[in-house]
Write a protein that holds these residues in place. Structure first.
Motif, PDB file in Angstrom:
ATOM      1  N   VAL A 163     115.371  61.082 -33.842  1.00 23.14           N
ATOM      2  CA  VAL A 163     115.347  60.482 -35.383  1.00 23.14           C
ATOM      3  C   VAL A 163     116.799  60.539 -35.677  1.00 23.14           C
ATOM      4  N   PRO A 164     117.740  61.223 -35.500  1.00 22.81           N
ATOM      5  CA  PRO A 164     118.950  61.315 -36.134  1.00 22.81           C
ATOM      6  C   PRO A 164     119.937  60.017 -35.484  1.00 22.81           C
ATOM      7  N   GLU A 165     119.385  59.780 -34.385  1.00 22.42           N
ATOM      8  CA  GLU A 165     120.106  58.618 -33.642  1.00 22.42           C
ATOM      9  C   GLU A 165     120.068  57.149 -34.210  1.00 22.42           C
TER      10      GLU A 165
ATOM     11  N   ASP B 230     119.950  54.246 -36.958  1.00 23.13           N
ATOM     12  CA  ASP B 230     120.590  53.897 -38.052  1.00 23.13           C
ATOM     13  C   ASP B 230     119.637  53.313 -39.296  1.00 23.13           C
TER      14      ASP B 230
ATOM     15  N   PRO C  18     116.506  55.371 -42.018  1.00 21.37           N
ATOM     16  CA  PRO C  18     115.497  56.611 -42.001  1.00 21.37           C
ATOM     17  C   PRO C  18     114.570  56.284 -40.923  1.00 21.37           C
TER      18      PRO C  18
ATOM     19  N   PRO D 198     110.263  60.610 -42.436  1.00 20.80           N
ATOM     20  CA  PRO D 198     111.512  61.003 -42.475  1.00 20.80           C
ATOM     21  C   PRO D 198     111.791  62.000 -43.982  1.00 20.80           C
TER      22      PRO D 198
ATOM     23  N   VAL E  77     112.074  66.005 -40.286  1.00 21.98           N
ATOM     24  CA  VAL E  77     113.326  65.823 -39.755  1.00 21.98           C
ATOM     25  C   VAL E  77     114.331  66.552 -40.277  1.00 21.98           C
TER      26      VAL E  77
ATOM     27  N   SER F   8     119.791  66.084 -42.868  1.00 23.30           N
ATOM     28  CA  SER F   8     120.705  65.026 -42.669  1.00 23.30           C
ATOM     29  C   SER F   8     120.050  63.586 -42.859  1.00 23.30           C
ATOM     30  N   CYS F   9     118.691  63.536 -42.254  1.00 21.03           N
ATOM     31  CA  CYS F   9     117.958  62.347 -42.003  1.00 21.03           C
ATOM     32  C   CYS F   9     116.847  62.143 -43.119  1.00 21.03           C
TER      33      CYS F   9
END
Length: 141
Positions: A93-95, A97, A99, A117, A122, A125-126
């Protein structure tokens, strides 16, 4: 309790959100790989809805087969990645671009569950419900 049983309990009004997220994080999920369907060569199959990238994930091959059937694509091979829900939420998920969340067993009307999200599912930060500047819940002073 396994993820499908926890989803059923939650949908019946008897589930606990913490247990549900815990089972999601511990579950080995099957995530179909995209193959030239517009999602990116060799990436994980997903869809964009409401400004959120939703990764498709399934609790077993039967659930994934029902999804393939619903899409009219049961006659083709469905390569997939087996991955822990925690790794999907914390590393994949953090990868993305923007939510992103996880849609589990989406072809099963009574057994599907969305993991959006948000904080607790998650990384903060996301999470769309965390203010990036303050790190606190959105809309909370």
């Amino acid at each position: 309790m396994e993820l499908t049983a926890e989803i059923a309990a939650f949908r019946a009004g008897a589930g606990d959100p913490g247990r549900l997220v815990g089972e999601f994080r511990r579950a080995v999920l099957l995530v179909p790989r995209s193959g030239g369907s517009g999602d990116g060569e060799g990436g994980l199959m997903s869809a964009l809805s409401g400004g959120i990238r939703w990764f498709y994930a399934f609790t077993d091959e039967g659930a994934m087969a029902r999804f393939a059937e619903a899409r009219g694509e049961a006659d083709r091979e469905w390569p997939y990645l087996a991955i822990l829900g925690a790794r999907l939420a914390d590393a994949v998920v953090p990868e993305v671009d923007g939510p992103a969340g996880v849609a589990v067993n989406v072809a099963d009307p009574e057994g599907s569950m969305m993991f959006p999200p948000v904080a607790g599912i998650v990384p903060d930060s996301c999470a769309v419900d965390i203010e990036p500047e303050t790190g606190s819940a959105a809309g909370v002073a």
